[in-house]
Design an enzyme around this catalytic site. Structure first.
Site, PDB file in Angstrom:
ATOM      1  N   GLY A  46       0.840  -1.195   0.000  1.00 38.09           N
ATOM      2  CA  GLY A  46       0.000   0.000   0.000  1.00 38.09           C
ATOM      3  C   GLY A  46       0.871   1.240   0.000  1.00 38.09           C
ATOM      4  CD  GLN A  51       3.449   5.598   3.078  1.00 39.96           C
ATOM      5  OE1 GLN A  51       2.509   5.094   2.477  1.00 39.96           O
ATOM      6  NE2 GLN A  51       4.412   4.867   3.628  1.00 39.96           N
ATOM      7  CB  CYS A  92       5.319   1.842   7.790  1.00 44.05           C
ATOM      8  SG  CYS A  92       4.836   3.393   6.992  1.00 44.05           S
ATOM      9  CG  LEU A  93       6.743   0.969   1.704  1.00 44.70           C
ATOM     10  CD1 LEU A  93       6.077   1.326   0.374  1.00 44.70           C
ATOM     11  CD2 LEU A  93       7.896  -0.005   1.477  1.00 44.70           C
ATOM     12  CG  HIS A 134      -0.474   1.059   7.503  1.00 51.47           C
ATOM     13  ND1 HIS A 134       0.474   0.550   8.364  1.00 51.47           N
ATOM     14  CD2 HIS A 134       0.208   1.844   6.622  1.00 51.47           C
ATOM     15  CE1 HIS A 134       1.669   1.026   8.029  1.00 51.47           C
ATOM     16  NE2 HIS A 134       1.534   1.802   6.968  1.00 51.47           N
ATOM     17  CD  GLU A 135      -1.291   2.384   2.994  1.00 51.72           C
ATOM     18  OE1 GLU A 135      -0.726   3.492   3.119  1.00 51.72           O
ATOM     19  OE2 GLU A 135      -0.668   1.311   2.995  1.00 51.72           O
ATOM     20  CG  HIS A 138       0.558   6.647   6.015  1.00 53.26           C
ATOM     21  ND1 HIS A 138       1.694   7.023   6.694  1.00 53.26           N
ATOM     22  CD2 HIS A 138       0.745   5.353   5.661  1.00 53.26           C
ATOM     23  CE1 HIS A 138       2.536   5.985   6.750  1.00 53.26           C
ATOM     24  NE2 HIS A 138       1.974   4.952   6.135  1.00 53.26           N
TER      25      HIS A 138
HETATM   26  O1  GNR Z   1       4.099  -2.610   2.476  1.00 52.95           O
HETATM   27  C1  GNR Z   1       3.489  -2.515   3.526  1.00 52.95           C
HETATM   28  N1  GNR Z   1       3.225  -3.624   4.244  1.00 52.95           N
HETATM   29  C2  GNR Z   1       2.371  -3.649   5.340  1.00 52.95           C
HETATM   30  C3  GNR Z   1       2.387  -4.780   6.145  1.00 52.95           C
HETATM   31  C4  GNR Z   1       1.542  -4.872   7.228  1.00 52.95           C
HETATM   32  C5  GNR Z   1       0.680  -3.845   7.498  1.00 52.95           C
HETATM   33  C6  GNR Z   1       0.649  -2.709   6.717  1.00 52.95           C
HETATM   34  C7  GNR Z   1       1.492  -2.610   5.639  1.00 52.95           C
HETATM   35  S1  GNR Z   1       1.443  -1.198   4.627  1.00 52.95           S
HETATM   36  C8  GNR Z   1       3.068  -1.177   4.022  1.00 52.95           C
HETATM   37  C9  GNR Z   1       3.250  -0.090   2.989  1.00 52.95           C
HETATM   38  C10 GNR Z   1       3.061   1.248   3.641  1.00 52.95           C
HETATM   39  O2  GNR Z   1       3.865   1.768   4.369  1.00 52.95           O
HETATM   40  N2  GNR Z   1       1.919   1.835   3.446  1.00 52.95           N
HETATM   41  O3  GNR Z   1       1.657   2.985   4.060  1.00 52.95           O
HETATM   42 NI    NI Z   2       2.847   3.026   5.857  1.00 51.88          NI
END
Ligand code: GNR
Ligand code: NI
Length: 168
Positions: A46, A51, A92-93, A134-135, A138
């Site tokens: 995601g 980001q 999270c990236l 999660h997104e 952000h």
């Molecule tokens: O790549 C991602 N893997 C992930 C794994 C578990 C829970 C959430 C994520 S999202 C993350 C990519 C990211 O940072 N999205 O904001």
């Molecule tokens: Ni993230």
């Protein structure tokens, strides 16, 4: 298409609240394409516009095994339909190299628009539910590390700050 730069914790712009998307034009289409390219290149499931330092309410994701199911959510609104929590190991990236178990509501409903502004609605559970929550965090200036103790969060912050210094 272009690979965009992903900003990393504790970059202050990760705390910005994203603004609604109002123009469903070619520029938005290009941003969506660039976000997919950036997400796939980084092996993420995601990516929120926040980001890549763009503070508009849109996110892309692909939680499929084969990486053949790109999904875009513009101006997403989330409703919790099952408040029982489930745990997932999140990464999270924008917080590279760290994984922690986070609890979130199990089942959600999301209303959003696609890249041309058409409304749609889905229900999600499992990894899709985790990823959407999660997104959307952000877009509201929130990171998964905010669910951890300040001790853990500050350790992660200090390690990443060191990495940023030594690579700049
Ligand atoms: O790549 C991602 N893997 C992930 C794994 C578990 C829970 C959430 C994520 S999202 C993350 C990519 C990211 O940072 N999205 O904001
Ligand atoms: Ni993230």
């Amino acid at each position: 298409m272009a690979i965009l730069e992903i900003i990393e914790f504790p970059h202050p712009n990760l705390r910005k609240i994203a603004e609604p998307v109002t123009a469903f034009d070619a520029k938005l289409g290009r941003l969506v394409d660039d976000m997919f390219e950036t997400m796939y290149e980084a092996n993420g499931i995601g990516l929120a516009a926040t980001q890549v330092d763009i503070h508009k309410r849109l996110l892309v994701l692909d939680t499929s095994e084969e990486k053949d199911n790109p999904q875009v959510f513009v101006n997403p609104i989330i409703e919790i339909i099952e408040s029982d929590l489930s745990e997932y190991d999140e990464g999270c990236l924008s917080v590279p190299g760290f994984y922690e178990t986070i609890s979130r509501p199990k089942k959600i409903k999301v209303e959003a628009q696609n890249r041309v502004g058409e409304k749609f609605s889905i229900e999600a559970e499992g990894i899709l539910s985790v990823c959407i929550q999660h997104e959307i965090d952000h877009l509201d200036g929130k990171l998964f590390v905010d669910y951890l103790s300040s001790l853990k969060r500050n350790r992660i912050r200090d390690k990443l700050q060191k990495d940023h210094k030594s690579s700049s």
